[in-house]
Design an enzyme around this catalytic site. Structure first.
Site, PDB file in Angstrom:
ATOM      1  CG  LEU A  58      -1.862  -1.262   1.401  1.00  0.00           C
ATOM      2  CD1 LEU A  58      -2.599  -1.217   2.752  1.00  0.00           C
ATOM      3  CD2 LEU A  58      -2.776  -1.344   0.050  1.00  0.00           C
ATOM      4  CD  GLU A  59       3.492   1.908  -4.262  1.00  0.00           C
ATOM      5  OE1 GLU A  59       3.572   3.146  -5.044  1.00  0.00           O
ATOM      6  OE2 GLU A  59       4.221   0.921  -4.673  1.00  0.00           O
ATOM      7  CG  ASN A  60      -2.040   5.785  -2.147  1.00  0.00           C
ATOM      8  OD1 ASN A  60      -1.341   6.834  -2.721  1.00  0.00           O
ATOM      9  ND2 ASN A  60      -2.372   4.778  -2.795  1.00  0.00           N
TER      10      ASN A  60
END
Length: 497
Positions: A324-326
């Site tokens: 997950l990059e957010n």
């Protein structure tokens, strides 16, 4: 400069404190304005109205428009090539415990020490004042540098009320009288944790992980069974978000299926069994650059865990990868991962961006530590990031051996075991926007961490024979490049201790 408490004192309480202090052999000096431990920093609250005692780079000044306590604070403006660091060198006692704290405001504000000890912490951003703090024990050296800084290209940051608590004489520039000095010394030699790694699907000591693309983006398309056996873990990218908060699903991409001549879901499931029979593990990856999954409360955590466990049951996945990059919630994602592990997900991996693992205060780092007992490996993405701080406080550029070694030791110093740390790199220049480096560099960096050989300018203070290995984005881009990454790195893994 701390907010001043009420000057009122009860005579009986004063007498009691004095008696206790005398019995403990502690020097007690009662003032009329505050009670705090010794702060051995000069001008810690910038109440002199100047930067006296501090050495700053870039643009820095003392302002009176915003302050956490008192009437002044530090304001510093990073640039595209400078973090606007303000530092102060102090003399400390060797092998002694200290505590450092500061109040900060802004994006990516760091507080740390170097020299006799090396440690830092940071905040990704606040709209108001937030306190950063860390505890550390000095080494043999008596020289310690305390520093604050922002990050490249970020807006101005504020800092105030910096406090270094430990043995020493408070500086004469301090505006807060010292009333109680209770130095804490440590004579215990730090020990290295050698706990047995958790069961993670009977993987080898050193592993290579690769992402299999469930889409066609110009890289070579592959059926799962066509993935080379050099990969120990295959992360299927990616699961899809559903309309249920936190829940995910998986569907074989129709464009990919067509490109592969009609690759069916049944064939995909059969291929999972085929590669597992070869000793490879297959996990479902969640997130990616465009991933929109959010696990921010108990219900979404339950939805996430239940949906992943359903995929494990349906397809036979060995576990899950968190990419997950957010943003990530360490508490609820940790809750979900434990449920997945209990439900048969024996391989649990993560692929945070470099900024996510710069400090133990970050969500990803906290998640990794929260599930350390069941975590397989963290494959940090050493690309698409620009320059970053290493564990020694120096800044290193992506695309170099130093970038890999100096950043990975942050994770080791922060509490992860060596078998839980691996390098994540793009398989070719086409696989990422920046940060690609030759597979031979990756092998050199692994040798540096595990054996202390082939290092560049940075060499870790210890060797880590259990260092886990490497990951690449992606198997498909590597196939487009003649499997250069997998062939070179897997050969390097075989030469590790």
């Amino acid at each position: 400069m701390s907010p001043h408490p009420s000057p009122r004192r009860l005579p009986a309480l004063v007498s009691l404190l004095a008696s206790v202090a005398l019995a403990l052999g502690v020097t007690l000096a009662l003032g009329t304005t505050s009670a705090s431990a010794a702060n051995i920093l000069a001008n810690p609250g910038f109440e002199s109205g100047s930067l006296s005692g501090w050495t700053c780079t870039g643009t820095a000044s003392v302002v009176s428009t915003q302050a956490h306590g008192g009437s002044h604070s530090l304001s510093a403006v990073p640039s595209s090539s400078d973090t606007a660091q303000c530092s102060q060198q102090v003399t400390v006692q060797p092998n002694t415990a200290y505590q450092l704290s500061a109040w900060v405001q802004g994006s990516y504000v760091y507080l740390g020490v170097s020299g006799s000890a090396s440690q830092n912490t940071w905040t990704p951003g606040t709209t108001g004042w937030q306190q950063l703090s860390l505890s550390f024990t000095t080494g043999a050296s008596t020289s310690l540098t305390v520093y604050l800084h922002g990050w490249y290209g970020q807006p101005a940051y504020l800092a105030d009320d910096v406090n270094l608590d430990g043995p020493g004489t408070p500086p004469t520039t301090s505006t807060n009288p010292t009333t109680l000095t209770t130095p804490t010394t440590s004579t215990t030699t730090p020990t290295t944790t050698t706990s047995t790694p958790p069961h993670n699907g009977d993987l080898p000591k050193h592993i290579l992980t690769g992402y299999w693309q469930n889409f066609d983006n110009g890289a070579k398309t592959l059926k799962l069974a066509d993935v080379p056996t050099t990969y120990n873990v295959i992360a299927v990218a990616f699961a899809d978000a559903t309309t249920t908060p936190g829940a995910v699903s998986f569907t074989l991409d129709p464009d990919l299926s067509a490109k592969l001549g009609g690759y069916t879901d049944a064939q995909f499931r059969a291929d999972i069994k085929t590669v597992q029979a070869r000793g490879q593990k297959v996990i479902i990856s969640v997130g990616g650059e465009k991933g929109t999954i959010s696990v921010g409360d108990s219900q979404s955590a339950s939805n996430f865990a239940n949906s992943v466990k359903q995929l494990i049951s349906t397809y036979g996945f060995d576990g899950v990868d968190i990419d997950l990059e957010n943003g990530i919630n360490a508490t609820y994602m940790g809750q979900a991962l434990r449920s997945i592990h209990d439900g048969g997900g024996s391989v649990l991996t993560m692929a945070p961006q470099t900024i996510d693992m710069q400090s133990t205060q970050g969500g990803y780092f906290q998640l990794a530590l929260n599930v350390k007992d069941i975590l397989t490996v963290v494959n940090m993405q050493y690309y698409n990031s620009g320059a970053m701080n290493g564990c020694n406080g120096n800044v290193y550029s992506q695309g170099t051996v130093d970038f890999l070694t100096a950043l990975s030791c942050i994770q080791l110093q922060g509490g992860l075991r060596a078998d839980q740390v691996a390098f994540g790199l793009p398989a070719s220049g086409s696989a990422a926007g920046g940060g690609y480096q030759s597979p031979s560099n990756v092998v050199s960096a692994m040798n540096c961490m595990a054996k202390g050989t082939d290092c560049a300018s940075f060499k870790p203070s210890a060797t880590y024979p259990e260092f886990r290995g490497a990951m690449t984005w992606s198997i498909n881009w590597d196939a487009s490049n003649g499997d250069s990454f997998a062939n070179t790195v897997s050969a390097g893994l075989k030469n590790l201790p």
